[in-house]
Design a protein around this motif. Structure first.
Motif, short mmCIF file in Angstrom:
data_model
loop_
_atom_site.label_atom_id
_atom_site.label_comp_id
_atom_site.label_asym_id
_atom_site.label_seq_id
_atom_site.Cartn_x
_atom_site.Cartn_y
_atom_site.Cartn_z
N TRP A 170 0.84 -1.21 0.00
CA TRP A 170 0.00 0.00 0.00
C TRP A 170 0.87 1.25 0.00
CZ3 TRP A 170 -5.34 0.30 -0.27
CH2 TRP A 170 -5.90 1.58 -0.07
N ALA A 171 1.92 1.26 0.82
CA ALA A 171 2.80 2.43 0.91
C ALA A 171 3.58 2.62 -0.39
CB ALA A 171 3.75 2.28 2.09
N MET A 172 4.05 1.53 -0.98
CA MET A 172 4.75 1.63 -2.26
C MET A 172 3.82 2.18 -3.34
SD MET A 172 7.05 -1.82 -2.62
CE MET A 172 8.68 -1.95 -1.90
N ASN A 173 2.59 1.70 -3.34
CA ASN A 173 1.62 2.16 -4.32
C ASN A 173 1.33 3.65 -4.14
OD1 ASN A 173 -0.55 1.40 -6.40
ND2 ASN A 173 -1.76 2.40 -4.80
N HIS A 174 1.25 4.08 -2.88
CA HIS A 174 1.04 5.51 -2.59
C HIS A 174 2.20 6.32 -3.16
CE1 HIS A 174 -0.06 8.69 0.72
NE2 HIS A 174 -0.18 9.17 -0.52
N CYS A 175 3.42 5.81 -2.99
CA CYS A 175 4.59 6.50 -3.51
C CYS A 175 4.56 6.55 -5.04
CB CYS A 175 5.86 5.80 -3.02
SG CYS A 175 7.38 6.72 -3.32
N LEU A 176 4.17 5.45 -5.66
CA LEU A 176 4.06 5.41 -7.13
C LEU A 176 3.08 6.47 -7.61
CD1 LEU A 176 4.54 3.97 -9.87
CD2 LEU A 176 2.62 2.46 -9.29
N ALA A 177 1.93 6.55 -6.97
CA ALA A 177 0.93 7.54 -7.38
C ALA A 177 1.46 8.96 -7.16
CB ALA A 177 -0.36 7.33 -6.58
N GLU A 178 2.12 9.19 -6.04
CA GLU A 178 2.61 10.54 -5.73
C GLU A 178 3.67 10.98 -6.73
OE1 GLU A 178 1.62 13.74 -3.58
OE2 GLU A 178 0.86 11.73 -3.16
N ILE A 179 4.55 10.06 -7.12
CA ILE A 179 5.55 10.40 -8.14
C ILE A 179 4.85 10.78 -9.45
CG2 ILE A 179 7.39 9.47 -9.61
CD1 ILE A 179 8.28 7.77 -7.19
N GLY A 180 3.85 10.01 -9.83
CA GLY A 180 3.12 10.30 -11.06
C GLY A 180 2.36 11.61 -11.01
N ILE A 181 1.83 11.93 -9.83
CA ILE A 181 1.06 13.17 -9.67
C ILE A 181 1.97 14.39 -9.66
CG2 ILE A 181 -0.33 14.49 -8.01
CD1 ILE A 181 -1.51 11.69 -7.15
N GLU A 182 3.06 14.31 -8.92
CA GLU A 182 3.88 15.50 -8.66
C GLU A 182 4.99 15.73 -9.69
OE1 GLU A 182 3.22 17.67 -6.43
OE2 GLU A 182 1.69 16.59 -5.26
N HIS A 183 5.35 14.71 -10.44
CA HIS A 183 6.51 14.84 -11.33
C HIS A 183 6.12 14.45 -12.76
CE1 HIS A 183 9.08 15.62 -7.85
NE2 HIS A 183 8.33 14.72 -7.24
N ALA A 184 5.76 15.46 -13.53
CA ALA A 184 5.23 15.23 -14.88
C ALA A 184 6.20 14.47 -15.78
CB ALA A 184 4.87 16.57 -15.52
N ASP A 185 7.50 14.66 -15.56
CA ASP A 185 8.48 13.98 -16.40
C ASP A 185 8.52 12.47 -16.16
OD1 ASP A 185 9.48 14.73 -13.84
OD2 ASP A 185 11.51 14.23 -14.48
N LEU A 186 8.01 12.03 -15.03
CA LEU A 186 7.99 10.60 -14.69
C LEU A 186 6.58 10.02 -14.72
CD1 LEU A 186 10.52 10.68 -11.70
CD2 LEU A 186 10.95 9.81 -14.01
N ARG A 187 5.61 10.84 -15.11
CA ARG A 187 4.21 10.43 -15.03
C ARG A 187 3.91 9.23 -15.92
NH1 ARG A 187 1.01 15.42 -15.51
NH2 ARG A 187 1.78 15.64 -13.36
N ASP A 188 4.37 9.27 -17.15
CA ASP A 188 4.06 8.17 -18.07
C ASP A 188 4.64 6.85 -17.55
OD1 ASP A 188 2.70 9.84 -19.74
OD2 ASP A 188 4.30 10.03 -21.23
N ARG A 189 5.85 6.92 -17.01
CA ARG A 189 6.45 5.68 -16.50
C ARG A 189 5.69 5.17 -15.28
NH1 ARG A 189 12.19 4.26 -13.58
NH2 ARG A 189 11.79 2.00 -13.54
N ALA A 190 5.29 6.08 -14.38
CA ALA A 190 4.54 5.67 -13.19
C ALA A 190 3.22 5.01 -13.59
CB ALA A 190 4.28 6.89 -12.29
N ILE A 191 2.53 5.60 -14.55
CA ILE A 191 1.27 5.03 -15.02
C ILE A 191 1.50 3.66 -15.66
CG2 ILE A 191 -0.57 5.30 -16.73
CD1 ILE A 191 -0.41 8.34 -16.19
N ALA A 192 2.55 3.56 -16.44
CA ALA A 192 2.85 2.28 -17.11
C ALA A 192 3.16 1.18 -16.09
CB ALA A 192 4.03 2.46 -18.06
#
Length: 228
Positions: A170-192
């Protein structure tokens, strides 16, 4: 949280009050989520508001080992009064999700040893302890990414999240979402990563709430921000 010590309330008096507030129906619901207390949290906060800040009483309540007492302790303590080893021991003894969550968010985040503890817990072999490190990392991702290796965090998530125990996952998933939300340059990778791993894809979500499935979560928060 009030800034002054107040009254001479005893642990026995507080424990008796918490026992009166214990509701078997609330306890039954909480047990389904791994929590072992039956006190309505609004009522618990009212008790804390009346008691105000009492560091000594907070320590004594924590030492009872009772989850409701520990939640109350978190609300009436002085977060900066704990040393590093205090907080490390408290986190390892927290046991239940709600106690750990409140300890991390209401106490550790306000303590000067927060970053040291984040790094220590993040690498801990105990997945429950590690989950606290990841939750503190979520806060860094959002507010102060600084020297964090965000691509490296995504590497770890991609390799380990699928098979991680529930609280760590759950905590890792929260971190994944936060990276995707806050860092546009990494968003596509986080979503993938989220789409490939499908962690929490089928998690039941109440109407009006955002799904914890990372691709959905990221898309919804980004949409809301772009609409304002």
């Amino acid at each position: 949280m009030a800034a002054t010590e107040h009254s001479s309330t005893t642990v026995a008096e507080v424990m008796a009050e918490l026992a009166e507030l214990d509701d078997p129906k609330i306890r039954a619901v909480n047990l389904k989520h791994g929590d072992d207390h039956g006190v309505n949290l609004t009522k618990l906060r009212a008790v804390a508001k009346r008691l105000k800040t009492q560091q000594d009483l907070a320590r004594e309540l924590w030492d009872t080992g009772d989850s409701a007492a520990r939640l109350l302790a978190v609300l009436i303590c002085r977060p900066k009064a704990f040393d590093r080893d205090d907080l490390d021991a408290m986190l390892r003894a927290a046991r239940t999700p709600k106690v750990q969550d409140w300890l991390v968010n209401y106490v550790v985040k306000k303590n000067p040893h927060c970053e040291d503890l984040r790094a220590t817990w993040f690498a801990d072999p105990d997945p429950v302890v590690a989950s606290a490190g990841w939750e503190l990392t979520v806060d860094r991702v959002a507010k102060n990414p600084g020297d964090l290796d965000l691509p490296g965090l995504l590497d770890i998530i991609e390799a380990q999240m699928k098979d991680a125990p529930d609280r760590l996952q759950w905590a890792m998933n929260h971190c994944l979402a936060e990276i995707g939300i806050e860092h546009a340059d990494l968003r596509d990778r986080a979503i993938a990563i989220g789409e490939r791993l499908k962690v929490l894809e089928d998690y039941p979500t109440s109407p009006g709430c955002t799904s914890p499935f990372a691709p959905t979560w990221i898309a919804e928060i980004v949409r809301r921000r772009s609409a304002t």
